[in-house]
Design a protein around this motif. Structure first.
Motif, PDB file in Angstrom:
ATOM      1  N   PRO A 214     -45.579  31.145 -28.054  1.00 12.74           N
ATOM      2  CA  PRO A 214     -45.300  29.746 -27.692  1.00 12.74           C
ATOM      3  C   PRO A 214     -45.109  29.552 -26.192  1.00 12.74           C
ATOM      4  N   ARG A 215     -44.519  30.531 -25.536  1.00 13.03           N
ATOM      5  CA  ARG A 215     -44.329  30.414 -24.086  1.00 13.03           C
ATOM      6  C   ARG A 215     -45.671  30.495 -23.360  1.00 13.03           C
ATOM      7  N   TYR A 216     -46.536  31.369 -23.823  1.00 11.19           N
ATOM      8  CA  TYR A 216     -47.871  31.435 -23.226  1.00 11.19           C
ATOM      9  C   TYR A 216     -48.627  30.141 -23.477  1.00 11.19           C
ATOM     10  N   SER A 217     -48.535  29.604 -24.685  1.00  4.25           N
ATOM     11  CA  SER A 217     -49.246  28.385 -25.026  1.00  4.25           C
ATOM     12  C   SER A 217     -48.808  27.228 -24.127  1.00  4.25           C
ATOM     13  N   ALA A 218     -47.503  27.139 -23.853  1.00  3.05           N
ATOM     14  CA  ALA A 218     -47.004  26.081 -22.966  1.00  3.05           C
ATOM     15  C   ALA A 218     -47.506  26.275 -21.543  1.00  3.05           C
ATOM     16  N   LEU A 219     -47.646  27.527 -21.118  1.00  7.80           N
ATOM     17  CA  LEU A 219     -48.124  27.821 -19.772  1.00  7.80           C
ATOM     18  C   LEU A 219     -49.630  27.640 -19.657  1.00  7.80           C
ATOM     19  N   ALA A 220     -50.355  27.869 -20.752  1.00  5.70           N
ATOM     20  CA  ALA A 220     -51.819  27.824 -20.708  1.00  5.70           C
ATOM     21  C   ALA A 220     -52.339  26.439 -20.360  1.00  5.70           C
ATOM     22  N   LEU A 261     -65.734  25.875 -20.923  1.00  2.00           N
ATOM     23  CA  LEU A 261     -64.345  25.476 -20.721  1.00  2.00           C
ATOM     24  C   LEU A 261     -63.929  24.418 -21.738  1.00  2.00           C
ATOM     25  N   LEU A 262     -64.813  23.458 -21.996  1.00  2.00           N
ATOM     26  CA  LEU A 262     -64.503  22.443 -23.002  1.00  2.00           C
ATOM     27  C   LEU A 262     -64.344  23.078 -24.386  1.00  2.00           C
ATOM     28  N   GLY A 263     -65.186  24.076 -24.674  1.00  4.39           N
ATOM     29  CA  GLY A 263     -65.047  24.782 -25.938  1.00  4.39           C
ATOM     30  C   GLY A 263     -63.712  25.508 -26.040  1.00  4.39           C
ATOM     31  N   LEU A 264     -63.279  26.120 -24.944  1.00  5.67           N
ATOM     32  CA  LEU A 264     -61.996  26.815 -24.933  1.00  5.67           C
ATOM     33  C   LEU A 264     -60.833  25.838 -25.073  1.00  5.67           C
ATOM     34  N   VAL A 265     -60.964  24.671 -24.463  1.00  3.92           N
ATOM     35  CA  VAL A 265     -59.924  23.650 -24.623  1.00  3.92           C
ATOM     36  C   VAL A 265     -59.827  23.228 -26.087  1.00  3.92           C
ATOM     37  N   GLY A 266     -60.987  23.030 -26.722  1.00  4.37           N
ATOM     38  CA  GLY A 266     -60.980  22.680 -28.132  1.00  4.37           C
ATOM     39  C   GLY A 266     -60.381  23.774 -28.997  1.00  4.37           C
ATOM     40  N   LEU A 267     -60.714  25.025 -28.681  1.00  3.61           N
ATOM     41  CA  LEU A 267     -60.146  26.134 -29.435  1.00  3.61           C
ATOM     42  C   LEU A 267     -58.642  26.210 -29.228  1.00  3.61           C
ATOM     43  N   GLY A 268     -58.198  25.983 -27.990  1.00  2.00           N
ATOM     44  CA  GLY A 268     -56.760  25.988 -27.724  1.00  2.00           C
ATOM     45  C   GLY A 268     -56.034  24.916 -28.504  1.00  2.00           C
ATOM     46  N   TRP A 269     -56.663  23.733 -28.600  1.00  2.36           N
ATOM     47  CA  TRP A 269     -56.054  22.658 -29.393  1.00  2.36           C
ATOM     48  C   TRP A 269     -55.944  23.076 -30.862  1.00  2.36           C
ATOM     49  N   TRP A 270     -56.988  23.721 -31.364  1.00  3.04           N
ATOM     50  CA  TRP A 270     -56.970  24.149 -32.766  1.00  3.04           C
ATOM     51  C   TRP A 270     -55.917  25.238 -32.981  1.00  3.04           C
ATOM     52  N   TRP A 271     -55.811  26.179 -32.041  1.00  3.54           N
ATOM     53  CA  TRP A 271     -54.808  27.234 -32.169  1.00  3.54           C
ATOM     54  C   TRP A 271     -53.393  26.638 -32.197  1.00  3.54           C
ATOM     55  N   ARG A 272     -53.141  25.618 -31.398  1.00  2.00           N
ATOM     56  CA  ARG A 272     -51.822  24.995 -31.402  1.00  2.00           C
ATOM     57  C   ARG A 272     -51.487  24.410 -32.777  1.00  2.00           C
ATOM     58  N   ARG A 273     -52.502  23.904 -33.456  1.00  2.00           N
ATOM     59  CA  ARG A 273     -52.283  23.300 -34.773  1.00  2.00           C
ATOM     60  C   ARG A 273     -52.167  24.342 -35.879  1.00  2.00           C
ATOM     61  N   SER A 274     -52.961  25.401 -35.773  1.00  2.00           N
ATOM     62  CA  SER A 274     -53.090  26.325 -36.905  1.00  2.00           C
ATOM     63  C   SER A 274     -52.439  27.686 -36.698  1.00  2.00           C
ATOM     64  N   TRP A 275     -52.081  28.012 -35.461  1.00  2.00           N
ATOM     65  CA  TRP A 275     -51.621  29.380 -35.196  1.00  2.00           C
ATOM     66  C   TRP A 275     -50.287  29.440 -34.459  1.00  2.00           C
ATOM     67  N   VAL A 276     -50.164  28.759 -33.342  1.00  2.23           N
ATOM     68  CA  VAL A 276     -49.002  28.934 -32.472  1.00  2.23           C
ATOM     69  C   VAL A 276     -47.708  28.585 -33.189  1.00  2.23           C
ATOM     70  N   GLY A 277     -47.677  27.418 -33.852  1.00  2.00           N
ATOM     71  CA  GLY A 277     -46.459  27.006 -34.540  1.00  2.00           C
ATOM     72  C   GLY A 277     -46.071  27.966 -35.659  1.00  2.00           C
ATOM     73  N   ARG A 278     -47.054  28.394 -36.445  1.00  2.00           N
ATOM     74  CA  ARG A 278     -46.779  29.323 -37.549  1.00  2.00           C
ATOM     75  C   ARG A 278     -46.341  30.684 -37.017  1.00  2.00           C
ATOM     76  N   ALA A 279     -46.944  31.119 -35.909  1.00  2.00           N
ATOM     77  CA  ALA A 279     -46.528  32.393 -35.320  1.00  2.00           C
ATOM     78  C   ALA A 279     -45.094  32.317 -34.829  1.00  2.00           C
ATOM     79  N   ALA A 280     -44.707  31.188 -34.242  1.00  2.00           N
ATOM     80  CA  ALA A 280     -43.339  31.023 -33.756  1.00  2.00           C
ATOM     81  C   ALA A 280     -42.328  31.079 -34.888  1.00  2.00           C
ATOM     82  N   GLN A 281     -42.755  30.736 -36.095  1.00  2.46           N
ATOM     83  CA  GLN A 281     -41.889  30.771 -37.271  1.00  2.46           C
ATOM     84  C   GLN A 281     -42.005  32.082 -38.050  1.00  2.46           C
ATOM     85  N   HIS A 282     -42.649  33.078 -37.445  1.00  2.18           N
ATOM     86  CA  HIS A 282     -42.815  34.402 -38.063  1.00  2.18           C
ATOM     87  C   HIS A 282     -43.649  34.335 -39.343  1.00  2.18           C
TER      88      HIS A 282
END
Length: 314
Positions: A214-220, A261-282
């Protein structure tokens, strides 16, 4: 968090992720080479992307404890990667000297190389880069033996100088605030790739990812914004309009970078929805986190390959 011992086989498997990353960077170089017209083997671009990639990983490994104070710097691999960085910068120097002399790298004479190093600004910058990267490699080798007295901040300073030195003395230095934009672009790109790849290589458990991701995601987000803004300004200054985006090799490579870069931005948005939050909750295993991060790192590496070729394209 990172004090437990890991089986040698598991450690080796984790570091094998560097192989597809290098391949992806090479594909980026090949793609850019084709977009600009495919004239001559892109030796300089291959050396440049290896130097930029190794520098980014070194920077990321040194900065990783700033994401989580419980993390420790992996000094031994950092020393090895700094050695790779040093060798790659030397190869870049050989390529630049050969281009100035007008001969293939294999035909470059020692006397001509010495003249390039001693009399031309590009050679003198290269000497400074070799000093910085060599100093990092030596310091990390000593720090591996005496980690209790080592400071990652020194590595960050030398790495930041080495990463920014060539960009700030390039073509953008002739524009108002050009050197600042070039430095921000280089350092933001290195931090964006380097930190995520360092996480792939070092983080061991679900708890590690829950804390650091989550800290990396906020910095990214600000890092991506900095990369995009400075890259667009740099590109528009170079091409001087929109039509050269598809009519010149430089413009086509720049356009490919933007699409990626636009593709990476889209992937980052998807990761925030599907991965980052769930990872933060173990709720995500370490293996899944490594896989997701590796996918993103590979795409970033393609971008580094495009950028390396762009840097040597007139």
């Amino acid at each position: 968090m990172t004090t437990g011992r890991r089986a040698p086989g598991a450690t080796l498997r984790r570091w094998r992720i560097l192989v597809p990353v290098v391949v992806a960077a090479g594909l980026g170089v090949v793609l850019a080479w084709l977009l600009r017209g495919g004239a001559g083997f892109p030796f300089a671009a291959c050396a440049r992307v290896l130097a930029d990639g190794a520098g980014a990983i070194v920077f990321g490994l040194a900065a990783l404890p700033r994401l989580d104070e419980r993390l420790r710097v992996a000094w031994r691999p950092l020393a090895a990667l700094a050695g790779v960085w040093f060798a790659a910068e030397f190869a870049v120097l050989l390529g630049e000297a050969a281009e100035v002399v007008g001969v293939p790298v294999t035909a470059l004479r020692a006397a001509d190389f010495g003249t390039f190093l001693g009399r031309l600004s590009g050679g003198q910058i290269g000497i400074a880069l070799l000093f910085c990267t060599g100093a990092i490699a030596c310091y990390a080798a000593v720090a591996f033996r005496r980690p209790e007295s080592a400071s990652a901040d020194l590595v960050l300073v030398f790495a930041a100088v080495a990463l920014a030195l060539r960009p700030i003395t390039g073509h953008m230095s002739q524009q108002a605030f050009g050197s600042v934009l070039a430095a921000v672009h280089a350092l933001a790109a290195a931090a964006w790739l380097g930190l995520l790849l360092a996480m792939v290589l070092v983080l061991r458990t679900r708890g590690d990812w829950a804390s650091a991701l989550p800290r990396y995601s906020a910095l990214a987000a600000p890092l991506v914004l900095a990369v995009a803004a400075t890259g667009i300004v740099d590109g528009l200054v170079r091409i001087g309009g929109l039509e050269p985006l598809w009519s010149t090799g430089y413009g086509r490579i720049l356009l490919a970078k933007l699409v990626l870069l636009l593709g990476l931005v889209g992937l980052g948005w998807w990761w925030r929805r599907s991965w980052v939050g769930r990872a933060a909750q173990h709720r995500v295993t370490a293996e899944v986190s490594v896989r997701n991060a590796a996918i993103e790192v590979a795409l970033m590496a393609v971008g580094f390959g495009l950028a390396a070729t762009l840097a040597i394209t007139a």
